[in-house]
Design an enzyme around this catalytic site. Structure first.
Site, short mmCIF file in Angstrom:
data_model
loop_
_atom_site.label_atom_id
_atom_site.label_comp_id
_atom_site.label_asym_id
_atom_site.label_seq_id
_atom_site.Cartn_x
_atom_site.Cartn_y
_atom_site.Cartn_z
N THR A 15 0.81 -1.23 0.00
CA THR A 15 0.00 0.00 0.00
C THR A 15 0.84 1.28 0.00
O THR A 15 0.29 2.37 0.09
CB THR A 15 -0.95 0.02 1.21
OG1 THR A 15 -0.18 0.07 2.42
CG2 THR A 15 -1.85 -1.20 1.23
N ILE A 18 5.04 3.41 -4.11
CA ILE A 18 5.21 2.65 -5.36
C ILE A 18 4.56 1.29 -5.24
O ILE A 18 4.17 0.69 -6.25
CB ILE A 18 6.71 2.53 -5.72
CG1 ILE A 18 6.88 2.11 -7.19
CG2 ILE A 18 7.44 1.55 -4.80
CD1 ILE A 18 6.26 3.08 -8.20
N LYS A 138 20.43 0.56 0.44
CA LYS A 138 20.27 -0.40 -0.65
C LYS A 138 21.57 -1.12 -0.94
O LYS A 138 21.58 -2.31 -1.26
CB LYS A 138 19.77 0.31 -1.92
CG LYS A 138 18.29 0.67 -1.89
CD LYS A 138 17.85 1.25 -3.23
CE LYS A 138 16.37 1.59 -3.25
NZ LYS A 138 15.92 2.13 -4.55
N ARG A 142 22.27 -5.16 -0.97
CA ARG A 142 22.93 -5.90 -2.06
C ARG A 142 24.14 -6.67 -1.55
O ARG A 142 24.39 -7.80 -1.97
CB ARG A 142 23.35 -4.94 -3.18
CG ARG A 142 22.22 -4.50 -4.07
CD ARG A 142 22.74 -4.12 -5.44
NE ARG A 142 21.72 -3.44 -6.23
CZ ARG A 142 21.86 -3.14 -7.52
NH1 ARG A 142 22.97 -3.47 -8.16
NH2 ARG A 142 20.90 -2.52 -8.18
#
Length: 319
Positions: A15, A18, A138, A142
Site C-alpha cells: 500500500t 510505489i 540499498k 545488495r
C-alpha cells in the site's frame, strides 16, 4: 532455480507509494500471474479507513490479505509458507528490514525468488555510486545478498526516477527543479537539454509484471529499465502545449545544485536526499546505451508516453 512462472506470490509493502502501483499491476494482470497472490501488511494498515478501498479492490480480484508485524520473524515465516516468489515494495525508511526478510527467505523451504525494493535510481551506476548517501541502505542489502543469499534468486528492477514525482516542484526545495501547474512555473536544472531516463509509476508495475512473466531472462539479474528518455525542456514544452500558455522558467545550475545539496546534508535537512538524487539525474546517471525492456518482452510502444503523465499532472491526478 525455477524457470517457470511463479505460482504463489507474496507482496510486502503493497500500500506504499510505489507498492500500490506494483500490486495493482500484479493483481490486475491478464492473463493472471500465479495461482495465489497474498499481501502482507500490518494490522493498522489492514484496518485503516484510508486503505480500505484499495485493499478491497485487490481482494475483489482474488488477492488475500495477511496481517502481521514486519519485524516479527514468526509472522514472516508464516507468511512465507508455500510462497515461491516475494515482491518487496518497502519504502526508503524501512529498506534495511529487507536484510532479515532475505535471511528468512534463504532459510525457508519454499521461497525461491525475491524482488528487493530497488525501484528507482541505479545505486551501482558507476564507480561514484558507492559514495552517494541516499544509496547506502540499498547497497548494504545488495552486499548481504551477495554474501549470504545463495539458494534464493534475486531480481533487481532498476527503473530510474519516477516521472510522476520528477515533475513535482517542492516549495521548500525549488532549487532541485520541477513543474508547478497552478502557477505555470518551472525550475529547470542545467540548460534543460540534458537527457534524463524516467519511468512512470504505473509502468513500474508493468515492468515488474513483465519480469515475473520472463523468469528465464530476469531471475538473478539487475534489470535496467525505463519508460522513456526526455529532457526538462521537452517536459516544459508538453506542459505549455497542454495548458495552452507559456510558463515562467527559472534555472538552477549544476554548481548551485551541488552547493545546496551540501548545505542540506550539513543541516540534516530531510530534503538532502532529494537534492543528491536530482543532481545524479541531471549529471546523466539515468542513461544507458541499451535498457533491458526488450528482454522482458516490452517495446517502447508498451510504455506510457510523456503526454499521459503530464496530462495527469495538469488534471490534478497526482500519485
Amino acid at each position: 532455480m525455477i524457470t517457470q512462472l511463479p505460482s504463489k506470490i507474496l507482496i510486502i509493502g503493497a500500500t506504499g507509494g510505489i507498492g500500490k502501483y506494483i500490486t495493482n499491476a500484479i493483481v490486475s494482470a491478464e492473463p493472471r500471474i500465479g495461482r495465489q497472490i497474498s499481501i502482507f501488511t500490518s494490522q493498522a494498515t489492514a484496518t485503516s479507513p484510508a486503505k480500505q478501498d484499495l485493499l478491497f479492490s485487490w481482494k475483489s480480484k482474488g488477492a488475500s490479505i495477511i496481517t502481521g508485524d514486519l519485524n516479527n520473524s514468526d509472522d514472516i515465516k508464516k507468511a512465507y509458507s508455500g510462497v515461491d516468489t516475494v515482491i518487496s515494495c518497502l519504502g526508503r525508511n524501512v529498506l534495511a528490514s529487507q536484510i532479515e526478510l532475505l535471511k528468512l527467505a534463504e532459510e525457508s523451504n519454499d521461497v525461491q525468488w525475491f524482488f528487493p525494493s530497488e525501484y528507482g535510481t541505479d545505486i551501482e551506476y558507476d564507480a561514484s555510486s558507492k559514495d552517494e548517501k541516499p544509496h547506502q541502505t540499498k547497497l548494504r542489502v545488495r552486499e548481504f545478498i551477495r554474501e549470504h543469499v545463495k539458494r534464493v534468486k534475486c531480481t533487481y528492477v532498476v527503473t530510474g526516477p519516477y516521472l510522476d514525482m520528477y515533475l513535482t516542484l517542492i516549495p521548500t526545495g525549488e532549487d532541485a527543479g520541477g513543474y508547478d501547474v497552478k502557477s505555470k512555473r518551472a525550475v529547470i536544472v542545467g540548460s534543460g537539454d540534458e537527457k534524463v531516463g524516467l519511468t512512470t509509476m504505473p509502468d513500474v508495475g508493468k515492468l515488474v509484471v513483465a519480469a515475473l512473466r520472463h523468469p528465464d531472462a530476469s531471475m538473478g539479474k539487475v534489470l535496467k529499465v525505463q519508460s522513456l528518455v526526455t529532457t526538462p525542456n521537452a517536459i516544459l514544452e508538453e506542459f505549455e502545449r497542454q495548458t495552452g500558455t507559456k510558463w515562467t522558467v527559472d534555472h538552477t545550475t549544476n554548481e548551485k545544485l551541488r552547493e545546496v545539496e551540501k548545505e542540506k546534508w550539513d543541516a540534516n535537512n530531510p530534503l538532502a536526499a532529494l537534492y543528491t538524487l536530482r543532481r545524479i539525474w541531471a549529471e546523466g546517471g539515468t542513461l544507458y546505451e541499451k535498457t533491458d525492456n526488450e528482454i522482458i518482452g516490452l517495446t517502447p510502444g508498451d510504455m506510457e508516453p510523456l503526454s499521459a503523465v503530464v496530462k495527469r499532472a495538469v488534471n490534478g491526478e497526482g500519485y
